[in-house]
Design an enzyme around this catalytic site. Structure first.
Site, mmCIF file in Angstrom:
data_model
loop_
_atom_site.group_PDB
_atom_site.id
_atom_site.type_symbol
_atom_site.label_atom_id
_atom_site.label_comp_id
_atom_site.label_asym_id
_atom_site.label_seq_id
_atom_site.Cartn_x
_atom_site.Cartn_y
_atom_site.Cartn_z
ATOM 1 N N HIS A 1 0.876 -1.174 0.000
ATOM 2 C CA HIS A 1 0.000 0.000 0.000
ATOM 3 C C HIS A 1 0.912 1.222 0.000
ATOM 4 C CE1 HIS A 1 1.011 -0.570 4.209
ATOM 5 N NE2 HIS A 1 0.406 0.531 4.577
ATOM 6 N N HIS B 1 1.267 3.943 2.183
ATOM 7 C CA HIS B 1 1.676 4.685 3.379
ATOM 8 C C HIS B 1 3.163 5.007 3.271
ATOM 9 C CE1 HIS B 1 -1.524 3.911 6.718
ATOM 10 N NE2 HIS B 1 -1.490 5.190 6.387
ATOM 11 N N ASP C 1 5.612 5.140 5.302
ATOM 12 C CA ASP C 1 6.641 4.321 5.968
ATOM 13 C C ASP C 1 7.026 3.097 5.142
ATOM 14 O OD1 ASP C 1 3.905 3.695 6.836
ATOM 15 O OD2 ASP C 1 4.803 2.096 8.039
ATOM 16 N N HIS C 2 6.210 2.765 4.125
ATOM 17 C CA HIS C 2 6.529 1.608 3.270
ATOM 18 C C HIS C 2 7.259 2.025 1.997
ATOM 19 C CE1 HIS C 2 4.019 -1.317 5.575
ATOM 20 N NE2 HIS C 2 3.668 -0.144 6.099
ATOM 21 N N HIS D 1 -7.048 -2.553 5.870
ATOM 22 C CA HIS D 1 -6.227 -1.505 6.488
ATOM 23 C C HIS D 1 -6.991 -0.178 6.432
ATOM 24 C CE1 HIS D 1 -2.549 0.082 8.066
ATOM 25 N NE2 HIS D 1 -2.087 0.636 6.956
ATOM 26 N N ASP E 1 0.081 -4.226 5.807
ATOM 27 C CA ASP E 1 -0.549 -3.675 7.016
ATOM 28 C C ASP E 1 -2.017 -4.056 7.008
ATOM 29 O OD1 ASP E 1 1.861 -2.518 7.537
ATOM 30 O OD2 ASP E 1 1.135 -0.451 7.572
ATOM 31 N N HIS F 1 6.930 -5.143 11.549
ATOM 32 C CA HIS F 1 6.252 -3.845 11.604
ATOM 33 C C HIS F 1 5.785 -3.641 13.059
ATOM 34 C CE1 HIS F 1 3.422 -0.600 10.722
ATOM 35 N NE2 HIS F 1 3.761 -0.620 9.439
HETATM 36 ZN ZN LIG Z 1 2.981 0.696 7.969
HETATM 37 ZN ZN LIG Z 2 -0.023 1.273 6.611
#
Ligand SMILES: [Zn+2]
Ligand SMILES: [Zn+2]
Length: 356
Positions: A108, A110, A112-113, A207, A230, A305
């Site tokens: 996805h 986000h 942080d990924h 998510h 996630d 994670h």
């Molecule tokens: Zn994440």
């Molecule tokens: Zn996420």
């Protein structure tokens, strides 16, 4: 008398070591660097599926964990699933040459990924003078991610080629390409790669409010591993993880996050308190994962994670909670540089740590 001589000898040796510490350090450094340059941890792996943790952290800052990243090795082919901040450093420390990366699957969008993508792409590009950009595979939206990152680093890419020459940094290998797949409805799944005995299947996870969000299942030579991305507890995950040898799943401890929230509110940090409450319902707790693993009949579980960070030994106990009572198989908390191996033609599940 002997004791005096021994003390004098030790003192002279220590003084010598101190005096020549520069040349000694250089010599040691040369050895370590030479060994590092030759390292290719992938070359020595047995045929089968392997999962290398190139980032077990989350958006909450943790100096001991890179952002979310998993390397999946099938035979000698290397794939990444997500690339959070610091992923390139962990790959290097584990001896996984970035030049080997075939393509990268995104779960996805986000941040942080994604925020380690550019460093991974640069290392891959110049590591093997790649003439093709790094291919990002993901649900719709992945084209914008690829185009945006390519544009953000377009000026830098011209510097690299200008400085090192097109033989080292071929312009055609800079940046990113995208391959979007149609999102499956409901619990459905879609095969996104099927070649050389490897099948990669994407499936929808939960998510929300983040859409789209998918997990991936890798099947190769009778072995299988599933990456959740996630998600909170998700029927789609259970359906697609059936019988897998390894489930790599995100995990958040509501107990520990609520303590952080209480501390934030006590310190007058309302925004932080609100965010800490909001994140609880879109990640799975370790107990959720354990229940799903049992339901799906998976053979082992790797929690990654990890939210929140666990800076003190012993915090893993409240983090895991009752998960190990709910699931009989091995259940590990991921550490950066962990390698879980599933050799072909066997039922073995082996765990070790690579590199330094
Ligand atoms: Zn994440
Ligand atoms: Zn996420």
């Amino acid at each position: 008398m002997k004791r005096v001589i021994a003390v004098v000898v030790i003192a002279v040796l220590l003084a010598g070591a101190w005096l020549f510490r520069g040349p000694i350090a250089l010599k040691l450094s040369d050895r370590v660097v030479a060994a590092g340059m030759k390292t290719d941890a992938v070359a020595g792996l047995p045929d089968g599926l392997h999962a290398f943790v190139c980032g077990s952290g989350s958006p909450l800052p943790d100096r001991t964990r890179a952002g979310p990243c998993l390397t999946v090795i099938a035979g000698q082919r290397v794939f990444l699933v997500d690339a959070g901040e610091g992923a390139a450093e962990v790959l290097s420390a584990g001896g996984i040459p970035a030049g080997r990366i075939d393509r990268l699957f995104l779960t996805h969008f986000h941040s942080d990924h994604l925020d380690g993508l550019s460093a991974v792409a640069l290392q891959r590009w110049v590591g093997r003078a790649s003439t093709t950009p790094l291919l990002l595979v993901g649900p719709p939206g992945v084209e914008r991610i690829a185009a945006g990152f390519t544009e953000a680093y377009a000026i830098d890419n011209t510097y690299r080629t200008g400085h090192h020459g097109p033989a080292v940094a071929p312009p055609s290998g800079a940046g990113f390409a995208a391959q979007a797949f149609a999102m499956p409805d409901g619990q459905a799944s879609v095969v996104v790669l099927d070649e050389g005995g490897l099948k990669v299947t994407a499936f929808r996870v939960d998510h929300g409010p983040v859409e789209p969000a998918v997990g991936y299942r890798f099947d190769y030579r009778g072995r299988s591993l599933v990456v959740s991305g996630d998600t909170s507890a998700s029927p789609g995950l259970v359906a697609n993880a059936r019988g897998a040898d390894l489930l790599v799943h995100d995990a958040l401890s509501p107990v520990l996050v609520r303590r952080l929230k209480a501390a934030a509110l006590a310190a007058g940090q309302k925004n932080r308190g609100k965010i800490l409450e909001d994140i609880i319902n879109y990640h799975a707790s370790p107990e959720d994962v354990a229940r799903e693993a049992r339901q799906a009949g998976v053979k082992s579980v790797l929690l990654t994670h990890l939210v929140p960070p666990l800076p003190l030994p012993g915090l893993d106990v409240p983090f895991v909670g009752d998960a190990r009572k709910l699931y009989d198989g091995p259940l590990w908390l991921a550490r950066d540089r962990d390698l879980i191996s599933l050799p072909a033609g066997s039922e073995k599940i082996e765990r070790k740590r690579l590199g330094r």
